[in-house]
Design an enzyme around this catalytic site. Structure first.
Site, PDB file in Angstrom:
ATOM      1  N   ARG A   1       0.866  -1.184   0.000  1.00  0.00           N
ATOM      2  CA  ARG A   1       0.000   0.000   0.000  1.00  0.00           C
ATOM      3  C   ARG A   1       0.898   1.228   0.000  1.00  0.00           C
ATOM      4  O   ARG A   1       1.848   1.294   0.798  1.00  0.00           O
ATOM      5  CB  ARG A   1      -0.863  -0.020   1.266  1.00  0.00           C
ATOM      6  CG  ARG A   1      -1.815   1.134   1.372  1.00  0.00           C
ATOM      7  CD  ARG A   1      -2.587   1.127   2.675  1.00  0.00           C
ATOM      8  NE  ARG A   1      -1.976   1.999   3.658  1.00  0.00           N
ATOM      9  CZ  ARG A   1      -2.533   2.350   4.810  1.00  0.00           C
ATOM     10  NH1 ARG A   1      -3.731   1.879   5.145  1.00  0.00           N
ATOM     11  NH2 ARG A   1      -1.916   3.146   5.657  1.00  0.00           N
TER      12      ARG A   1
ATOM     13  N   TYR B   1      -3.962  10.737   4.632  1.00  0.00           N
ATOM     14  CA  TYR B   1      -4.031   9.654   5.610  1.00  0.00           C
ATOM     15  C   TYR B   1      -2.890   8.643   5.379  1.00  0.00           C
ATOM     16  O   TYR B   1      -2.571   8.305   4.244  1.00  0.00           O
ATOM     17  CB  TYR B   1      -5.391   8.921   5.495  1.00  0.00           C
ATOM     18  CG  TYR B   1      -5.295   7.563   6.105  1.00  0.00           C
ATOM     19  CD1 TYR B   1      -5.308   7.421   7.481  1.00  0.00           C
ATOM     20  CD2 TYR B   1      -5.038   6.454   5.322  1.00  0.00           C
ATOM     21  CE1 TYR B   1      -5.108   6.191   8.052  1.00  0.00           C
ATOM     22  CE2 TYR B   1      -4.847   5.218   5.891  1.00  0.00           C
ATOM     23  CZ  TYR B   1      -4.886   5.096   7.263  1.00  0.00           C
ATOM     24  OH  TYR B   1      -4.673   3.886   7.830  1.00  0.00           O
TER      25      TYR B   1
ATOM     26  N   ASP C   1      -5.172   3.676   0.063  1.00  0.00           N
ATOM     27  CA  ASP C   1      -6.277   3.874   1.003  1.00  0.00           C
ATOM     28  C   ASP C   1      -6.703   5.339   0.974  1.00  0.00           C
ATOM     29  O   ASP C   1      -5.946   6.216   1.400  1.00  0.00           O
ATOM     30  CB  ASP C   1      -5.809   3.479   2.408  1.00  0.00           C
ATOM     31  CG  ASP C   1      -6.944   3.427   3.418  1.00  0.00           C
ATOM     32  OD1 ASP C   1      -8.037   3.888   3.097  1.00  0.00           O
ATOM     33  OD2 ASP C   1      -6.708   2.922   4.536  1.00  0.00           O
TER      34      ASP C   1
ATOM     35  N   HIS D   1      -9.288   6.389   2.642  1.00  0.00           N
ATOM     36  CA  HIS D   1      -9.738   6.596   4.035  1.00  0.00           C
ATOM     37  C   HIS D   1     -11.013   7.433   4.143  1.00  0.00           C
ATOM     38  O   HIS D   1     -11.110   8.356   4.965  1.00  0.00           O
ATOM     39  CB  HIS D   1      -8.596   7.242   4.850  1.00  0.00           C
ATOM     40  CG  HIS D   1      -8.520   6.671   6.229  1.00  0.00           C
ATOM     41  ND1 HIS D   1      -8.768   7.405   7.355  1.00  0.00           N
ATOM     42  CD2 HIS D   1      -8.218   5.433   6.665  1.00  0.00           C
ATOM     43  CE1 HIS D   1      -8.635   6.662   8.423  1.00  0.00           C
ATOM     44  NE2 HIS D   1      -8.305   5.448   8.036  1.00  0.00           N
TER      45      HIS D   1
ATOM     46  N   GLU E   1      -8.947   1.566  -1.576  1.00  0.00           N
ATOM     47  CA  GLU E   1      -9.651   1.254  -0.326  1.00  0.00           C
ATOM     48  C   GLU E   1     -10.459   2.442   0.184  1.00  0.00           C
ATOM     49  O   GLU E   1      -9.997   3.585   0.127  1.00  0.00           O
ATOM     50  CB  GLU E   1      -8.593   0.855   0.710  1.00  0.00           C
ATOM     51  CG  GLU E   1      -9.143   0.633   2.096  1.00  0.00           C
ATOM     52  CD  GLU E   1      -8.039   0.218   3.057  1.00  0.00           C
ATOM     53  OE1 GLU E   1      -6.992  -0.288   2.611  1.00  0.00           O
ATOM     54  OE2 GLU E   1      -8.216   0.430   4.271  1.00  0.00           O
TER      55      GLU E   1
ATOM     56  N   GLU F   1     -13.290  -1.850   6.925  1.00  0.00           N
ATOM     57  CA  GLU F   1     -12.588  -1.953   8.201  1.00  0.00           C
ATOM     58  C   GLU F   1     -13.426  -1.394   9.354  1.00  0.00           C
ATOM     59  O   GLU F   1     -13.237  -1.803  10.486  1.00  0.00           O
ATOM     60  CB  GLU F   1     -11.225  -1.250   8.120  1.00  0.00           C
ATOM     61  CG  GLU F   1     -11.291   0.238   7.926  1.00  0.00           C
ATOM     62  CD  GLU F   1      -9.928   0.881   7.720  1.00  0.00           C
ATOM     63  OE1 GLU F   1      -9.073   0.262   7.057  1.00  0.00           O
ATOM     64  OE2 GLU F   1      -9.721   1.991   8.222  1.00  0.00           O
TER      65      GLU F   1
ATOM     66  N   ARG G   1     -13.239  -5.921   3.933  1.00  0.00           N
ATOM     67  CA  ARG G   1     -12.141  -5.725   4.880  1.00  0.00           C
ATOM     68  C   ARG G   1     -12.549  -5.833   6.352  1.00  0.00           C
ATOM     69  O   ARG G   1     -11.802  -5.441   7.253  1.00  0.00           O
ATOM     70  CB  ARG G   1     -11.518  -4.348   4.635  1.00  0.00           C
ATOM     71  CG  ARG G   1     -10.608  -4.363   3.451  1.00  0.00           C
ATOM     72  CD  ARG G   1      -9.951  -3.054   3.192  1.00  0.00           C
ATOM     73  NE  ARG G   1      -9.337  -2.396   4.315  1.00  0.00           N
ATOM     74  CZ  ARG G   1      -8.254  -2.809   4.958  1.00  0.00           C
ATOM     75  NH1 ARG G   1      -7.650  -3.921   4.590  1.00  0.00           N
ATOM     76  NH2 ARG G   1      -7.767  -2.143   5.982  1.00  0.00           N
TER      77      ARG G   1
ATOM     78  N   GLU H   1      -3.913  -7.498   5.581  1.00  0.00           N
ATOM     79  CA  GLU H   1      -3.060  -6.345   5.911  1.00  0.00           C
ATOM     80  C   GLU H   1      -2.078  -6.720   7.027  1.00  0.00           C
ATOM     81  O   GLU H   1      -2.447  -7.397   7.985  1.00  0.00           O
ATOM     82  CB  GLU H   1      -3.948  -5.182   6.377  1.00  0.00           C
ATOM     83  CG  GLU H   1      -3.174  -3.927   6.720  1.00  0.00           C
ATOM     84  CD  GLU H   1      -4.100  -2.754   7.077  1.00  0.00           C
ATOM     85  OE1 GLU H   1      -5.301  -2.997   7.353  1.00  0.00           O
ATOM     86  OE2 GLU H   1      -3.620  -1.616   7.071  1.00  0.00           O
TER      87      GLU H   1
ATOM     88  N   TRP I   1     -12.041  11.841   8.627  1.00  0.00           N
ATOM     89  CA  TRP I   1     -10.607  11.592   8.761  1.00  0.00           C
ATOM     90  C   TRP I   1     -10.228  10.325   7.995  1.00  0.00           C
ATOM     91  O   TRP I   1     -10.892   9.338   8.075  1.00  0.00           O
ATOM     92  CB  TRP I   1     -10.190  11.423  10.229  1.00  0.00           C
ATOM     93  CG  TRP I   1      -8.765  11.014  10.306  1.00  0.00           C
ATOM     94  CD1 TRP I   1      -7.682  11.771   9.973  1.00  0.00           C
ATOM     95  CD2 TRP I   1      -8.246   9.730  10.693  1.00  0.00           C
ATOM     96  NE1 TRP I   1      -6.523  11.052  10.149  1.00  0.00           N
ATOM     97  CE2 TRP I   1      -6.842   9.800  10.572  1.00  0.00           C
ATOM     98  CE3 TRP I   1      -8.830   8.540  11.121  1.00  0.00           C
ATOM     99  CZ2 TRP I   1      -6.008   8.712  10.878  1.00  0.00           C
ATOM    100  CZ3 TRP I   1      -8.030   7.466  11.420  1.00  0.00           C
ATOM    101  CH2 TRP I   1      -6.630   7.558  11.297  1.00  0.00           C
TER     102      TRP I   1
END
Ligand code: KDG
Ligand code: MG
Length: 402
Positions: free
Chosen positions: A147, A159, A210, A212, A236, A262, A283, A339, A402
């Site tokens: 990543r 991020y 990612d 995020h 992601e 996630e 995820r 991950e 965030w």
């Protein structure tokens, strides 16, 4: 195999962890991870004040029944705190079952479907050259899936970028940190970053990124489209997870594979995304989505729709959760990748474990149960320290995801 004792251990060997210990009448000890980054003590209290008093005397072998008891019996079900607490109990029960039968947990989950669990690592850089150097260092350590996160020139705080020579760590002790986010410079920069990475490392390396949850669906669609020439393994969390219809929109505009989940804590969070084939990778983790018992149901639904697993494995999932992820990854047919963010040396000393890394992959080991211990005496030397995830604001001060 009655549960006779249960307690919660909160420690901070480099970062905070909440760990559940269950003991049976035969003296077996099972471990669960109940860490919810930035909200740790809420889960500790949920367990100590509301769950553990209900566990004494229950048969530790009744894993599914205990799950149903804690989920249906609470009435106020789902949500990150409840599901992290249920997950901790579930992991500890699988650990106990494995120990009582003297087998590793993956054998109880149907046995190995593969020899090893492919993992991806995190490359991070304050500029493109640093990010390229970080990718090169990870390749030299054997990773074949990486990543890549990089600061946008001019300052947008992307991020996943570490500062100085420290490995990236999402939570920060002390005062809550505010970062500044600007979408447009980020959207212009990321394709240039991946063009450089591909140019430098060739077509074979699996590359991930990612976002995020920071983009609106159409911005994410633009990013996915502009990344197509660089053949990402996945993009992601392009848009906030509570907007499943946003993923349908992104899908209409790009073939870049999408990974989400996630922050999901139940199959109900991802059912539509999976059934409508709006994503390629799910995820959700054993730590935050109700333990191995519930994560397996998510994986089975995903299998029916050609969605594969790529479980969350940041450092805020303790070695207990990491071990669970590896037993899961070894045994689930539609596994794709896991991950891997290595823990600090102090964390590894507090949680000695049987899992190991070699050549871009991991294995949970053959120790009975999950194959992780918690050294309570050592854990007591690392007391809890309040720590928060940062927040993001736009340049004009507006709060952003965030
Ligand atoms: O606690 C938050 C972290 O787990 C999260 O920010 C990590 O996005 C993350 C990732 O992909 O590992
Ligand atoms: Mg993420």
């Amino acid at each position: 195999m009655k549960i006779t004792d249960a307690k919660v251990i909160v420690c901070s060997p480099g970062r905070n962890f909440v760990t559940l210990q269950l003991t049976t009448e035969d003296g077996l000890v099972g471990w669960g991870d109940a860490t919810l980054n930035g909200r740790e003590l809420a889960v500790a209290s949920y367990l100590s004040d509301h769950v553990l008093p209900l566990l004494a005397g229950r048969d530790a072998r009744r894993i599914e029944d205990t799950w149903q008891f804690l989920y249906r019996g609470a009435y106020w079900r789902r949500g990150p705190v409840t599901m992290a607490a249920i997950a901790a109990v579930d992991l500890a029960l699988w650990d106990l079952l494995g120990k009582s039968l003297n087998v590793p947990v993956y054998r109880l989950l149907g046995g190995a479907c593969r020899d090893r669990v492919r993992v991806y690592a995190h490359a991070t850089g304050e500029n493109v050259e640093a990010a390229l150097a970080s990718v090169a260092a990870l390749r030299a350590r054997g990773y074949n899936a990486i990543r890549v996160q990089c600061q946008v020139p001019g300052g947008t705080d992307v991020y996943g970028v570490s500062h100085g020579n420290q490995p990236y760590e999402p939570a920060r002790a002390g005062a809550l940190q505010e970062t500044v986010w600007e979408t447009e410079p980020y959207l212009r920069f990321v394709p240039k970053l991946f063009a450089r990475v591909r140019e430098e490392f060739g077509p074979e390396l699996a590359l991930l990124h990612d976002a995020h949850h920071r983009l609106r669906p159409m911005e994410a669609a633009r990013l996915g489209h502009s990344l197509e020439p660089f053949d990402l393994f996945w993009l992601e969390d392009p848009t906030p997870a509570e907007q499943p219809d946003g993923y349908r929109l992104i899908r209409r505009h790009t073939t870049t594979p999408l990974a989400v989940g996630e922050v999901f804590n139940s199959i109900h969070d991802c059912r539509d995304l999976i059934v409508q084939r709006s994503i390629d990778y799910i995820r959700a983790s054993a730590a935050h989505a109700g333990g191995l018992s519930h994560l397996r149901k998510i994986a089975q639904l995903a299998e029916l729709h050609s969605v594969r697993t790529g479980c969350h494995g940041a450092t805020d999932l303790s070695p207990v959760a990491m071990a669970a992820a590896l037993h899961f990854g070894l045994s689930v047919p539609n596994f794709a990748i896991q991950e891997h963010m290595p823990h600090t040396a102090e964390t590894d000393r507090v949680f000695p474990h049987a899992y190991r890394f070699a050549d871009g992959a991991m294995h949970p080991g053959e120790a009975p149960g999950l194959g992780v211990d918690c050294n309570e005496a050592l854990a007591a030397q690392f007391p809890y320290r309040p720590a928060y995830l940062p927040v993001a604001r736009l340049a004009d001060g507006t709060m952003h995801d965030w």
